[in-house]
Scaffold this motif. Structure first.
Motif, PDB file in Angstrom:
ATOM      1  N   ASN A   1     -23.377 -49.389  -1.005  1.00 48.18           N
ATOM      2  CA  ASN A   1     -22.226 -49.039  -0.183  1.00 48.18           C
ATOM      3  C   ASN A   1     -20.936 -48.996  -0.995  1.00 48.18           C
ATOM      4  OD1 ASN A   1     -23.065 -48.733   2.696  1.00 48.18           O
ATOM      5  ND2 ASN A   1     -23.981 -50.731   2.312  1.00 48.18           N
TER       6      ASN A   1
ATOM      7  N   ARG B   1     -30.871 -47.449   2.161  1.00 48.20           N
ATOM      8  CA  ARG B   1     -30.602 -47.934   3.525  1.00 48.20           C
ATOM      9  C   ARG B   1     -31.634 -48.978   3.933  1.00 48.20           C
ATOM     10  NH1 ARG B   1     -27.236 -45.871   7.040  1.00 48.20           N
ATOM     11  NH2 ARG B   1     -26.951 -44.058   5.680  1.00 48.20           N
TER      12      ARG B   1
ATOM     13  N   ALA C   1     -25.946 -47.753  11.330  1.00 50.01           N
ATOM     14  CA  ALA C   1     -25.437 -46.428  10.974  1.00 50.01           C
ATOM     15  C   ALA C   1     -23.924 -46.470  10.822  1.00 50.01           C
ATOM     16  CB  ALA C   1     -25.837 -45.405  12.032  1.00 50.01           C
ATOM     17  N   GLU C   2     -23.258 -47.302  11.619  1.00 49.74           N
ATOM     18  CA  GLU C   2     -21.809 -47.450  11.517  1.00 49.74           C
ATOM     19  C   GLU C   2     -21.406 -48.331  10.341  1.00 49.74           C
ATOM     20  OE1 GLU C   2     -20.640 -48.952  15.346  1.00 49.74           O
ATOM     21  OE2 GLU C   2     -20.227 -46.956  16.125  1.00 49.74           O
TER      22      GLU C   2
ATOM     23  N   THR D   1     -27.415 -37.878  -2.698  1.00 47.04           N
ATOM     24  CA  THR D   1     -28.620 -37.642  -1.914  1.00 47.04           C
ATOM     25  C   THR D   1     -29.660 -36.853  -2.689  1.00 47.04           C
ATOM     26  OG1 THR D   1     -27.587 -35.659  -0.999  1.00 47.04           O
ATOM     27  CG2 THR D   1     -27.376 -37.696   0.254  1.00 47.04           C
TER      28      THR D   1
ATOM     29  N   PRO E   1     -22.684 -43.260   5.072  1.00 48.35           N
ATOM     30  CA  PRO E   1     -23.599 -42.147   5.417  1.00 48.35           C
ATOM     31  C   PRO E   1     -24.339 -41.585   4.210  1.00 48.35           C
ATOM     32  CG  PRO E   1     -21.455 -41.865   6.476  1.00 48.35           C
ATOM     33  CD  PRO E   1     -21.299 -42.996   5.506  1.00 48.35           C
TER      34      PRO E   1
ATOM     35  N   THR F   1     -21.432 -36.771  -2.614  1.00 50.08           N
ATOM     36  CA  THR F   1     -22.535 -37.014  -1.685  1.00 50.08           C
ATOM     37  C   THR F   1     -23.750 -36.167  -1.994  1.00 50.08           C
ATOM     38  OG1 THR F   1     -21.536 -35.453  -0.147  1.00 50.08           O
ATOM     39  CG2 THR F   1     -21.023 -37.770   0.164  1.00 50.08           C
TER      40      THR F   1
END
Length: 893
Positions: free
Chosen positions: A862, A351, A339-340, A893, A344, A889
């Motif tokens: 990323n 992911r 997650a880091e 998404t 996000p 974002t």
């Protein structure tokens, strides 16, 4: 901009990097194929594949390493953990994966099993993989015979094609490792019966020592394994790792033998005991150098069974609740870590792809042992006079390291340019390991005294593309971006080693000393008209567009490193000047000549190799391939702040350009400065750039729905032909497997999509975007009427690459080429990262587990999701981390 990470895995990485705690000491460093390798070849005819075969591997002790299923070992491979399985029907105890040799099929070097790396952390505090083991008899003979009957035009005959998985009659063997400390390792083996009936599986969790005592060399005391009285446990004593215990939950019989070829108790004892019922094959004294627990599991249809083990310096707790709690903590910490590490804004699908790509990268580390001088001596040769023997020129090499491998079955040996790309992907999660990997290839134990980097063990003297300076600078920049300060000492050390290799290139691969380079096949196997590693059938030599482009990029990267070092030591400003001049002369050479003696073809708007004939004439080989696209990759922008700090350097550069009209005529016209004063160095002007991009982005040429092809689709209908005497050489677009025998026919650069080529194109487009800005747009795709700036083009290529692994509306991932089983319940979340991909439909080809450079797919989503430090792709300016546009974002998404 430094990013603060405080999670448990980040703390473990810090402890490992600083030497506080040895969290990397134990890991998945066991090869998945040691047989058929050069290291194990002691034949007279240098036939590595047949000297030690799969069938012999269960009974002959290896010399230089070990192999196994779901293996775990220490960093010197002294003590090995692995898994053996038997379904009650197979003729062979399953101790290692099966596959074909290079001569046994139309693809060759091809594993015929299915396993998947699901999760991993960089300190190996948690690892998970899945192996699909059939319940029917494994079709060894059918796989060999059927593949042997198929020609190069046919598809490979795979394990799924045999029907062995029909009715879901197989076991999912899920193997997990978790560390409760650097020296405390737990294993959990969960076996699922996916079939319609109860089935029995025999599982042999195995421990053994790498054989270092049978070769007439003094390598310490002989290690030992023995049963622990009154406990289901094995005591393992080795002078390198001390005394440790492997314990299992429950009461299970123990088996012992020796990891040796000869003697009363031999390496194949467990096979003979389980398959043949030979009770006398194992040592009744319960001592040896190889041991296992013999676990019988009867599993109902749809049910599962769990086996728990612990390998530690004491006999620790093995209660199911305690073990499972440790696993739960490590899994939660792995979730926190990724997650880091990941942006996000990633979608769930992106992911999953990125995390499994990283799992493949981290599972594919392998201990690589190979002392070339000793190996030559063991062949009965004087190492100083063994030039006719494979790698005879490399007797200085002493390898005993954990290395990131392309694939631990099909390529269980390091490959130099692969490894450079690996470090870029690995930098996303483990910068410390990435730096040590780059440093390793340049170390005195590897780098030839002449300055050459070893290519791979089949021929260390082959020449791979010199991408290591680029990778070094990018890894440095990512480190600096993440931690707020760069590792200056490491960068300086690497610079001096790279300079030695750069000099080797200049002295050895510039045939006429005119700044146009050769290099041979340069890792692109069959991309050329001829075998570029062999003498040309025409005589003469090739001036290579790709070799010259690689050297231009090398100059640009060394210039960047020198500029960075000059910030604290002005002496490097002079080095920066030298690499600037090197690049300038290459640019002059590429653009100077006209007519048939020029690489640039004005009619086609493309770069080509030049065939230099013995009579002094030259001819362009008009094959539109990655070879001619690579000059695009040599496009780099420079932060003006790095040069303005040294006004004398700028004056010297201007003076050099002014004094040489040929340089001025190439570098000055159309000179580009970015909006913030960035300098662009490239081998082309804007006019040529637009012409190259027109072909690059043409879906009838290079642009596939899944990325950039290695050969233009134009050559499907218009193959390139070249006649020499009575023989015609041809290059035709082949989007899948090659029909050429060149390089064994198990690799194809005549149409498929390769990730390293695509990441270089994306990197170039981002650099060019910084130079030209939003105002520079092109049609993308060509002929579509849709205009995009170069950032948007780069993002389009990234999206197409990532799409290979994402499920479509039907739930099928393009990487599986329409095979329905991979969209079914127990397969659909398992992803393979192949060596390369079909140029038209994105299906995975080549090595099925070459997550190596294909692991770069973890970077792609990323890069364009605004994660600081990864969307650089090497502009090389910490101050520009956030200057590229960030994807909205909500749109993402």
């Amino acid at each position: 901009m430094a990013t603060s990470h405080s999670g448990a895995e980040h703390r473990r990485l810090h402890d490992a990097d600083t030497g506080t705690k040895p969290w990397r000491r134990w890991g998945p460093y066991l090869s998945e194929r040691q047989w058929g390798t050069v290291r194990e070849d002691y034949s007279q005819d240098q036939d590595a594949w047949n000297f030690l075969s799969h069938d012999e591997s269960r009974s002959r002790a290896y010399r230089w390493g070990e192999d196994g299923i779901a293996g775990f070992c220490d960093e010197e491979q002294s003590v090995c953990l692995g898994l053996a399985l038997w379904n009650g029907r197979d003729p062979i105890l399953k101790e290692r994966y099966f596959g074909l040799t290079n001569s046994e099929g139309n693809h060759g070097e091809d594993v015929k099993e299915y396993w998947f790396y699901v999760d991993a952390t960089p300190t190996h505090s948690y690892q998970k993989m899945v192996y699909k083991y059939p319940q029917r008899e494994f079709p060894y003979n059918d796989l060999v015979a059927t593949n042997g009957e198929r020609g190069r035009d046919g598809f490979e005959y795979e394990l799924l094609d045999t029907g062995i998985f029909a009715d879901d009659r197989y076991f999912d063997v899920v193997v997990e490792y978790a560390k409760d400390g650097p020296e405390d390792i737990l294993a959990r083996i969960t076996v699922h019966n996916r079939g319609p009936e109860e089935a029995t599986l025999r599982v042999l969790p195995t421990i053994w020592f790498r054989n270092t005592w049978s070769w007439g060399t003094a390598e310490g005391a002989r290690p030992s394994l023995r049963a622990v009285p009154g406990r289901a446990a094995i005591e393992a004593t080795h002078e390198r790792t001390g005394t440790r215990f492997l314990a299992i939950a429950g009461d299970h019989p123990l088996l012992f033998t020796e990891n040796e070829t000869d003697g009363a108790f031999r390496k194949d004892a467990f096979h003979r005991y389980v398959i043949g019922g030979e009770k006398e094959a194992v040592n009744p004294a319960e001592t040896g150098t190889k041991a296992a627990f013999d676990v019988f599991t009867d599993i109902p249809a749809g049910g599962s069974a769990v086996i728990r083990l612990r390998f530690s310096q004491t006999l620790g707790d093995l209660s199911p609740s305690e073990v499972d709690q440790i696993f739960d903590r490590r899994i939660a910490e792995a979730d926190e870590f990724y997650a880091e590490c990941f942006a996000p804004a990633l979608s769930d699908g992106e992911r999953q792809v990125a995390r499994q790509a990283m799992a493949g990268m981290l599972w594919s580390k392998q201990y690589f042992g190979y002392d070339v001088e000793r190996w030559l001596t063991e062949h009965g040769r004087d190492p100083l006079q063994a030039r006719d023997l494979r790698n005879g020129d490399w007797f200085h090499m002493i390898c005993h390291d954990v290395i990131s491998m392309p694939d631990k079955w099909e390529y269980p040996w390091f490959a130099a340019w692969d490894l450079a790309f690996h470090t870029i992907a690995l930098s996303l999660v483990d910068l410390g390991f990435a730096k040590t990997q780059l440093d390793l290839l340049m170390s005195r134990r590897y780098l030839h005294p002449s300055g050459q980097i070893p290519a791979y063990e089949w021929n260390f003297s082959d020449v791979n593309p010199p991408v290591h300076a680029w990778a070094t600078h990018l890894v440095y920049d990512l480190d600096k971006a993440r931690n707020g300060v760069g590792d200056h000492a490491w960068l300086e050390s690497m610079f001096h080693k790279l300079a030695k290799n750069f000099t080797w290139w200049v002295n050895r691969k510039d045939h006429d000393g005119n700044n146009v380079f050769q290099g041979g096949f340069l890792g692109l196997d069959n991309i050329g008209v001829f075998d570029r590693s062999a003498p040309l059938p025409t005589g003469g030599y090739l001036d290579q567009a790709d070799g010259t482009a690689w050297m231009a990029l090398y100059c640009q990267s060394m210039l960047k490193i020198a500029l960075e070092l000059s910030l604290t030591d002005a002496v490097y400003a002079e080095q920066a000047q030298a690499y600037f001049e090197h690049f300038a002369w290459i640019a002059v050479a590429v653009n100077h000549e006209t007519g048939s003696a020029a690489m640039w073809d004005e009619e086609d708007g493309f770069f080509y190799d030049l065939l230099r004939l013995p009579d002094g004439s030259a001819q362009r080989l008009r094959v539109r391939s990655l070879v001619g696209l690579l000059p695009l990759a040599a496009a780099t922008v420079y932060d003006p702040g790095l040069t303005t700090r040294h006004p004398q350097l700028l004056d010297n550069m201007r003076d050099f350009v002014d004094r040489h009209p040929s340089v001025s005529s190439v570098l000055m016209p159309g000179r580009v400065r970015g909006q913030r004063g960035e300098h662009l160095l490239a081998l082309f002007d804007e006019t040529r750039l637009r012409r190259i991009l027109t072909r690059l982005l043409d879906e009838n040429e290079f642009l596939s729905p899944y990325g950039i092809r290695s050969l233009s689709r134009h050559h499907a209908e218009h193959p390139f032909e070249f006649r020499v005497g009575d023989h015609t050489f041809e290059v035709r677009y082949q989007p899948a497997e090659s029909d050429s025998a060149m390089f064994g026919g198990n690799s194809n650069w005549r149409g498929p999509i390769w990730f390293p080529a695509n990441v270089l194109m994306i990197r170039a487009l981002l650099n060019l975007y910084l130079a030209y800005g939003d105002e520079f747009t092109v049609e993308c795709p060509t002929g579509s009427g849709e205009q995009k700036n170069l950032f948007e083009v780069a993002r389009e290529l990234s999206d197409r690459q990532t799409r290979i692994f994402l499920p479509g509306a039907s739930g099928e991932r393009p990487c599986y080429g329409g095979q329905k089983v991979f969209a079914s319940e127990h397969w659909r979340d398992l992803i393979l990262f192949s060596e390369y991909f079909h140029g038209d439909n994105g299906a995975g080809l080549g090595a099925a587990h070459q997550t190596g450079w294909t692991g770069l797919v973890a970077l792609f989503p990323n890069v364009f999701a605004g994660l600081a430090g990864t969307h650089l792709l090497d502009q090389g300016m910490a101050g520009m981390l956030h200057q590229l546009p960030v994807v909205n974002t909500e749109e993402q998404t």
